[in-house]
Design a protein around this motif. Sequence first.
Motif, PDB file in Angstrom:
ATOM      1  N   SER A 182      19.132  20.695 -41.768  1.00 22.41           N
ATOM      2  CA  SER A 182      19.352  19.372 -41.864  1.00 22.41           C
ATOM      3  C   SER A 182      19.209  18.513 -40.458  1.00 22.41           C
ATOM      4  N   LYS A 183      18.931  17.199 -40.683  1.00 19.53           N
ATOM      5  CA  LYS A 183      18.627  16.334 -39.394  1.00 19.53           C
ATOM      6  C   LYS A 183      20.012  16.830 -38.307  1.00 19.53           C
ATOM      7  N   SER A 184      21.068  16.739 -39.016  1.00 23.42           N
ATOM      8  CA  SER A 184      22.202  16.702 -38.202  1.00 23.42           C
ATOM      9  C   SER A 184      22.304  18.360 -37.312  1.00 23.42           C
ATOM     10  N   GLU A 185      22.013  19.126 -38.291  1.00 20.33           N
ATOM     11  CA  GLU A 185      21.787  20.415 -37.726  1.00 20.33           C
ATOM     12  C   GLU A 185      20.668  20.544 -36.551  1.00 20.33           C
ATOM     13  N   SER A 186      19.584  19.864 -36.578  1.00 17.84           N
ATOM     14  CA  SER A 186      18.391  19.802 -35.618  1.00 17.84           C
ATOM     15  C   SER A 186      19.044  19.342 -34.511  1.00 17.84           C
ATOM     16  N   ALA A 187      19.772  18.158 -34.520  1.00 12.72           N
ATOM     17  CA  ALA A 187      20.284  17.476 -33.609  1.00 12.72           C
ATOM     18  C   ALA A 187      21.434  18.567 -32.828  1.00 12.72           C
ATOM     19  N   LYS A 188      22.039  19.100 -33.426  1.00  9.14           N
ATOM     20  CA  LYS A 188      23.048  19.937 -32.843  1.00  9.14           C
ATOM     21  C   LYS A 188      22.250  21.209 -31.814  1.00  9.14           C
ATOM     22  N   TRP A 189      21.133  21.540 -32.535  1.00 10.20           N
ATOM     23  CA  TRP A 189      20.062  22.502 -31.696  1.00 10.20           C
ATOM     24  C   TRP A 189      19.841  22.046 -30.648  1.00 10.20           C
ATOM     25  N   GLY A 190      19.548  20.483 -30.377  1.00 11.55           N
ATOM     26  CA  GLY A 190      18.876  19.957 -29.137  1.00 11.55           C
ATOM     27  C   GLY A 190      20.023  20.054 -28.387  1.00 11.55           C
ATOM     28  N   GLU A 191      21.324  19.470 -28.857  1.00 10.21           N
ATOM     29  CA  GLU A 191      22.309  19.522 -27.787  1.00 10.21           C
ATOM     30  C   GLU A 191      22.735  20.696 -27.348  1.00 10.21           C
ATOM     31  N   MET A 192      22.814  21.838 -28.193  1.00  6.95           N
ATOM     32  CA  MET A 192      23.212  23.129 -27.560  1.00  6.95           C
ATOM     33  C   MET A 192      22.231  23.581 -26.730  1.00  6.95           C
ATOM     34  N   VAL A 193      21.006  23.823 -27.203  1.00  6.16           N
ATOM     35  CA  VAL A 193      19.763  24.340 -26.323  1.00  6.16           C
ATOM     36  C   VAL A 193      19.514  23.710 -25.032  1.00  6.16           C
ATOM     37  N   GLU A 194      19.417  22.369 -25.410  1.00  8.55           N
ATOM     38  CA  GLU A 194      18.919  21.601 -23.954  1.00  8.55           C
ATOM     39  C   GLU A 194      20.196  21.608 -22.828  1.00  8.55           C
ATOM     40  N   GLY A 195      21.385  21.638 -23.589  1.00 14.02           N
ATOM     41  CA  GLY A 195      22.533  21.630 -22.727  1.00 14.02           C
ATOM     42  C   GLY A 195      22.663  22.849 -21.927  1.00 14.02           C
ATOM     43  N   TYR A 196      22.209  23.755 -22.450  1.00 24.07           N
ATOM     44  CA  TYR A 196      22.062  25.328 -21.795  1.00 24.07           C
ATOM     45  C   TYR A 196      21.201  25.226 -20.830  1.00 24.07           C
ATOM     46  N   LEU A 197      19.819  24.882 -21.110  1.00 24.87           N
ATOM     47  CA  LEU A 197      18.929  24.925 -20.397  1.00 24.87           C
ATOM     48  C   LEU A 197      18.759  23.805 -18.936  1.00 24.87           C
ATOM     49  N   LYS A 198      19.388  22.804 -19.389  1.00 25.00           N
ATOM     50  CA  LYS A 198      19.289  21.824 -18.075  1.00 25.00           C
ATOM     51  C   LYS A 198      20.349  22.011 -17.156  1.00 25.00           C
ATOM     52  N   ASP A 199      21.310  22.508 -17.442  1.00 28.53           N
ATOM     53  CA  ASP A 199      22.606  22.757 -16.580  1.00 28.53           C
ATOM     54  C   ASP A 199      22.939  24.066 -16.111  1.00 28.53           C
ATOM     55  N   ARG A 200      22.121  24.768 -15.835  1.00 26.40           N
ATOM     56  CA  ARG A 200      22.462  26.168 -15.655  1.00 26.40           C
ATOM     57  C   ARG A 200      21.826  26.863 -14.265  1.00 26.40           C
ATOM     58  N   PRO A 201      22.478  26.700 -13.113  1.00 30.26           N
ATOM     59  CA  PRO A 201      21.594  27.096 -11.827  1.00 30.26           C
ATOM     60  C   PRO A 201      21.267  28.637 -12.065  1.00 30.26           C
ATOM     61  N   GLN A 202      22.034  29.456 -12.632  1.00 28.04           N
ATOM     62  CA  GLN A 202      21.674  30.911 -12.767  1.00 28.04           C
ATOM     63  C   GLN A 202      20.564  31.138 -13.564  1.00 28.04           C
ATOM     64  N   LEU A 203      20.092  30.269 -14.234  1.00 23.69           N
ATOM     65  CA  LEU A 203      18.988  30.504 -15.307  1.00 23.69           C
ATOM     66  C   LEU A 203      17.607  30.396 -14.332  1.00 23.69           C
ATOM     67  N   LYS A 204      16.816  31.605 -14.325  1.00 22.42           N
ATOM     68  CA  LYS A 204      15.904  31.865 -13.023  1.00 22.42           C
ATOM     69  C   LYS A 204      14.641  31.525 -13.870  1.00 22.42           C
ATOM     70  N   ARG A 205      14.573  31.639 -15.012  1.00 21.62           N
ATOM     71  CA  ARG A 205      13.149  31.422 -15.886  1.00 21.62           C
ATOM     72  C   ARG A 205      13.369  31.288 -17.310  1.00 21.62           C
ATOM     73  N   ILE A 206      12.545  30.545 -17.817  1.00 19.82           N
ATOM     74  CA  ILE A 206      12.429  30.267 -19.202  1.00 19.82           C
ATOM     75  C   ILE A 206      11.206  30.905 -19.562  1.00 19.82           C
ATOM     76  N   PHE A 207      11.112  31.823 -21.049  1.00 14.29           N
ATOM     77  CA  PHE A 207       9.919  32.026 -21.537  1.00 14.29           C
ATOM     78  C   PHE A 207       9.737  31.262 -22.700  1.00 14.29           C
ATOM     79  N   LEU A 208       8.771  30.076 -22.793  1.00 16.02           N
ATOM     80  CA  LEU A 208       8.402  29.652 -23.982  1.00 16.02           C
ATOM     81  C   LEU A 208       7.486  30.171 -24.888  1.00 16.02           C
ATOM     82  N   LEU A 209       7.805  30.612 -25.884  1.00 16.30           N
ATOM     83  CA  LEU A 209       7.026  31.595 -26.760  1.00 16.30           C
ATOM     84  C   LEU A 209       6.397  30.838 -27.715  1.00 16.30           C
TER      85      LEU A 209
END
Length: 198
Positions: free
Chosen positions: A85-112
């Motif tokens: 649902s739309k609300s679930e996609s919004a949750k995806w955005g919040e959860m994943v972007e929240g992780y990716l953006k604020d994580r100094p120890q994240l050294k590399r992202i692989f976009l598949l």
Amino acid sequence: MIINNTDIFTTAVKPEGFPKTGLPEVAFVGKSNVGKSSLINAMLGRKRLARTSRQPGKTRAINFFTVEDKLYFVDLPGYGYARVSKSESAKWGEMVEGYLKDRPQLKRIFLLVDIRHEPGENDKMLYEWFLHYNLPFTLVATKSDKIKRSQVQKHTALIRRVLGAEDAPIPFSSDTKDGRDSLWSIILDSCGLSNLTL
Ligand code: GTP
Ligand code: MG
């Protein structure tokens, strides 16, 4: 590369649940069903460590896997799954972007992206978003075993062109392990672990 010691470390949906050890992390992101969890298993030499499924939408939370107690592999839920649902996609955005953006120890992202298809709108948005936030990322074209070897270069060139990327994606197959060594070398480099002999 033989991995002796790997396991699920934790599953989280909120920053409070992310590991606090400070070890370097590499994350795998992409459309549902593109092969993120399968790639993690192939990289780690395990069959069912990360749960996979023929049905898209298998991974629903952020899963952290320890690798030789030196780094984490991070399996993210996929996007673009039509039945959420739309609300679930919004949750995806919040959860994943929240992780990716604020994580100094994240050294590399692989976009598949799937080697067989042109990247979609969601892939393009994410690609632009990585550039905007200046996040270190590498493109990977999954399921390379699904096309003829002679077609691989044509497909990776098309993906590069559609995204406007500088470099073509690295072809990868969880079935044949095509691309495994290249990805390992990027991962160890990015995490400052090039001296690691496993
Ligand atoms: P979500 O968790 O739903 O976001 O999906 P995912 O990206 O983790 O995909 P997953 O690894 O679960 O794989 C989806 C399907 O694609 C499964 O049926 C896999 O067996 C298949 N698959 C994944 N990678 C490959 C590959 O390299 N080659 C082939 N032939 N099939 C693959
Ligand atoms: Mg998955």
